[in-house]
Structures are given as structure tokens and as C-alpha cells.
Design a protein around this motif. Structure first.
Motif, PDB file in Angstrom:
ATOM      1  N   UNK A  97       0.689  -1.302  -0.043  1.00 51.34           N
ATOM      2  CA  UNK A  97       0.067  -0.050  -0.070  1.00 51.34           C
ATOM      3  C   UNK A  97       0.723   1.263  -0.182  1.00 51.34           C
ATOM      4  N   UNK A  98       1.938   1.205   0.922  1.00 54.27           N
ATOM      5  CA  UNK A  98       2.709   2.630   0.752  1.00 54.27           C
ATOM      6  C   UNK A  98       3.622   2.490  -0.450  1.00 54.27           C
ATOM      7  N   UNK A  99       4.334   1.563  -0.925  1.00 53.64           N
ATOM      8  CA  UNK A  99       4.726   1.289  -2.090  1.00 53.64           C
ATOM      9  C   UNK A  99       3.771   1.790  -3.235  1.00 53.64           C
ATOM     10  N   UNK A 100       2.598   1.392  -3.204  1.00 49.60           N
ATOM     11  CA  UNK A 100       1.814   1.925  -4.411  1.00 49.60           C
ATOM     12  C   UNK A 100       1.461   3.756  -4.311  1.00 49.60           C
ATOM     13  N   UNK A 101       1.373   4.029  -3.113  1.00 45.07           N
ATOM     14  CA  UNK A 101       1.182   5.384  -2.755  1.00 45.07           C
ATOM     15  C   UNK A 101       2.354   6.342  -3.467  1.00 45.07           C
ATOM     16  N   UNK A 102       3.416   5.896  -2.922  1.00 41.55           N
ATOM     17  CA  UNK A 102       4.841   6.554  -3.506  1.00 41.55           C
ATOM     18  C   UNK A 102       5.114   6.473  -4.953  1.00 41.55           C
ATOM     19  N   UNK A 103       4.773   5.326  -5.313  1.00 41.53           N
ATOM     20  CA  UNK A 103       5.327   4.903  -6.875  1.00 41.53           C
ATOM     21  C   UNK A 103       4.186   5.386  -7.776  1.00 41.53           C
ATOM     22  N   UNK A 155       0.422   3.691 -15.891  1.00 37.41           N
ATOM     23  CA  UNK A 155       1.589   2.597 -16.185  1.00 37.41           C
ATOM     24  C   UNK A 155       2.415   2.517 -14.832  1.00 37.41           C
ATOM     25  N   UNK A 156       2.639   0.902 -14.671  1.00 44.45           N
ATOM     26  CA  UNK A 156       3.301   0.627 -13.345  1.00 44.45           C
ATOM     27  C   UNK A 156       4.579   0.358 -13.404  1.00 44.45           C
ATOM     28  N   UNK A 199      13.882   9.132 -21.151  1.00 46.89           N
ATOM     29  CA  UNK A 199      13.145   9.376 -22.345  1.00 46.89           C
ATOM     30  C   UNK A 199      11.776   8.707 -22.088  1.00 46.89           C
ATOM     31  N   UNK A 200      11.655   7.674 -21.426  1.00 46.54           N
ATOM     32  CA  UNK A 200      10.165   6.869 -21.487  1.00 46.54           C
ATOM     33  C   UNK A 200       9.895   6.996 -19.981  1.00 46.54           C
ATOM     34  N   UNK A 201       8.883   7.767 -19.536  1.00 49.38           N
ATOM     35  CA  UNK A 201       8.289   8.004 -18.146  1.00 49.38           C
ATOM     36  C   UNK A 201       7.815   6.453 -17.872  1.00 49.38           C
ATOM     37  N   UNK A 202       7.046   5.681 -18.579  1.00 50.91           N
ATOM     38  CA  UNK A 202       6.516   4.412 -18.207  1.00 50.91           C
ATOM     39  C   UNK A 202       7.746   3.501 -17.986  1.00 50.91           C
ATOM     40  N   UNK A 203       8.553   3.321 -18.568  1.00 47.90           N
ATOM     41  CA  UNK A 203       9.771   2.457 -18.418  1.00 47.90           C
ATOM     42  C   UNK A 203      10.873   3.117 -17.395  1.00 47.90           C
TER      43      UNK A 203
END
Length: 274
Positions: free
Chosen positions: A38-44, A96-97, A235-239
Motif C-alpha cells: 500500500x505504501x509502495x503504491x502510494x509513493x510509486x 503505467x506501473x 526518455x520514457x516515463x513508463x519504463x
């Protein structure tokens, strides 16, 4: 009597106070296993607390590494929690995760199988929906105190951390607006303008990169093959966000970024082009 605040100047609480990287890392390291993802998800991802609480397993695409936000958990006193549309129409989005983020929910559901009838990913020890007040009193506040974080550090500061991370690594106003589902770019600037680099510094850097000594220019622009992955991450925010999160202490991401969509450059293709 102190000086009056200019009405046009946002209050400090509205200007995006972000938890520092060391604080976020400490929170993740110390939080109980049930709430680590949950904390990782909020920060990431910069998701709001209600969106995280209302996340259901069917909204995560582990293969494509995306997460669909179209609901949040709503809590009304003396009534069961229920799912409802998010804060605004702009809040409906697909996120994007980064790899370091998507791995946490996957491990979470392995350790804590889904039992809630709505498929909620995050629940309390009894399998019930998380309630904001109970979570704050029993989990968050003791966690903040335990790591020595500044008094008043809230879950929402993880969202500001995510925004400051993107800004610090060169993302545009439009990208930050999209990731935080702000209705307009003006809203993003009102909240985070103080975090973008000063234009004077950008001017100096631009001229130095072109007219500076030859050795300096080579160091700035001559990416060797070993540095290519870092260049592609910018260059790629997703990756790229998983790289940025890893460098800020949220975890390690061994191996090259994956090829999520056909229009994404793969590590192999990039190596061949180099």
C-alpha cells in the motif's frame, strides 16, 4: 500582529510538501507486511488514499503493468464502506506501473489472498475494508513516529513525493499533470511550481552543454552503452519511473526495462542501435 498573507500565495499545505526519499524508504522498510504494498503504491503512482483503499484486483493488469483507476473507497460514519467514482472526471485514468511497484501487489496478494466480496486488494486483518480513521490511528501515525518522520506527515505526502520525483528527473508539466490527474496544467503549477528548476539554472546548463569545454560536452552527451539504459529511462516515463524509484530507495530493479507496447523501444533494439 504578523504580516498578512498574499491571497494569491498558496498555503504551505497546498504547495505539495513531499516526504523525502529517506523517509519514504524508512516507511516502506518498517511498515507491517500487510501494508507494505500500500505504501509502495502510494509513493510509486501518486494515487490518493481513497483510490488505494478502493483498489480491486480486477483493476490491475500484471502482464501489461498497468492499473485502472475509476473508483475510490467511500467511508460514511455508521455505514458500510462502498465504492464510488473518484474525485473528478480527470481522475479516471490508466496508470503505467513501474516494475518495482507492480511486483509489490503481486507479492501482497500471494501472502494475503483476496477474501473481500468486492475484491479489495487492501483490507485489515479481518478482511474488512480499510477505514481511514482506524488506519491512521493504528497503522500510519505509529509508523511515522517510529521512523522519525516530521510530525504531520500524512499518506498524501506520498503523492507529493511521486510528483517531486518526476519533476526532479525532468518530466514536463503536462506529464506530471497527467500522472496526478489534475484537471489543468495550472493546477499542477499552482501546487508544484516551486519544485521545478529555476529558469536561470536551465539557461546556464543549456549554454554550458553546447559551448563548454570539449571534455565536459563529451561527458554530458556521449552516452556509452553502459549508460544507455539510464538515457532511455529519462526518455520514457513508463519504463523510466521504476528506474527513478529504484534510485530513490524504493527497491532494486535488476535487468533492462520491458517492452510494454509495440511503440516502446526495447533494450535489445537500443543496444543494437548503439
Amino acid at each position: 500582529m504578523g504580516p498578512r498573507r498574499d491571497p494569491a500565495t498558496p498555503k504551505a499545505s497546498a504547495r505539495g510538501r513531499a516526504a523525502g526519499a529517506k523517509v519514504v524508504e524508512a516507511l516502506i522498510d518498517k511498515v507491517a507486511g500487510r501494508y507494505r504494498a500500500l505504501v509502495v503504491l502510494g509513493a510509486g503512482t501518486g494515487m490518493r488514499q481513497g483510490e488505494c483503499f478502493g483498489l480491486t484486483i480486477d483493476r490491475i493488469d500484471f502482464l501489461r503493468r498497468t492499473l485502472r483507476v475509476d473508483r475510490q473507497l467511500v467511508l460514511v460514519p455508521s455505514q458500510p464502506a462502498f465504492l464510488a467514482p473518484p474525485k473528478t472526471s480527470a481522475s479516471h485514468r490508466t496508470i503505467p506501473l513501474p516494475r518495482v511497484v507492480v511486483e509489490e501487489p503481486a507479492e501482497h496478494v500471494r501472502q494475503f489472498p483476496i477474501t473481500h466480496p468486492d475484491g479489495l486488494v487492501f483490507t485489515d486483518d479481518d478482511g474488512r475494508a480499510l477505514r481511514r480513521t482506524a488506519f491512521s490511528l493504528l497503522v500510519w501515525r505509529p509508523l511515522v513516529a517510529g521512523v522519525g518522520a516530521p510530525h504531520g506527515t500524512g499518506f498524501h505526502d506520498l503523492r507529493h513525493y511521486f510528483a517531486s520525483l518526476l519533476i526532479r528527473h525532468g518530466e514536463s508539466v503536462k506529464t506530471v499533470q497527467t500522472r496526478l490527474e489534475h484537471a489543468t496544467a495550472a493546477e499542477t503549477l499552482d501546487t508544484y511550481s516551486h519544485r521545478w528548476p529555476d529558469s536561470d539554472d536551465r539557461t546556464r546548463e543549456a549554454v554550458d552543454q553546447v559551448l563548454g569545454p570539449t571534455t565536459d560536452r563529451k561527458e554530458r552527451s556521449g552516452a556509452e552503452p553502459d549508460d544507455l539504459r539510464s538515457a532511455l529511462g529519462r526518455a520514457e516515463v513508463v519504463d523510466g519511473v521504476d528506474e527513478l524509484l529504484a534510485r530513490d530507495g524504493l527497491g532494486m530493479c535488476p535487468g533492462p526495462p520491458g517492452n510494454l507496447r509495440p511503440d516502446h523501444r526495447t533494450w535489445t533494439d537500443a543496444k543494437q542501435r548503439s
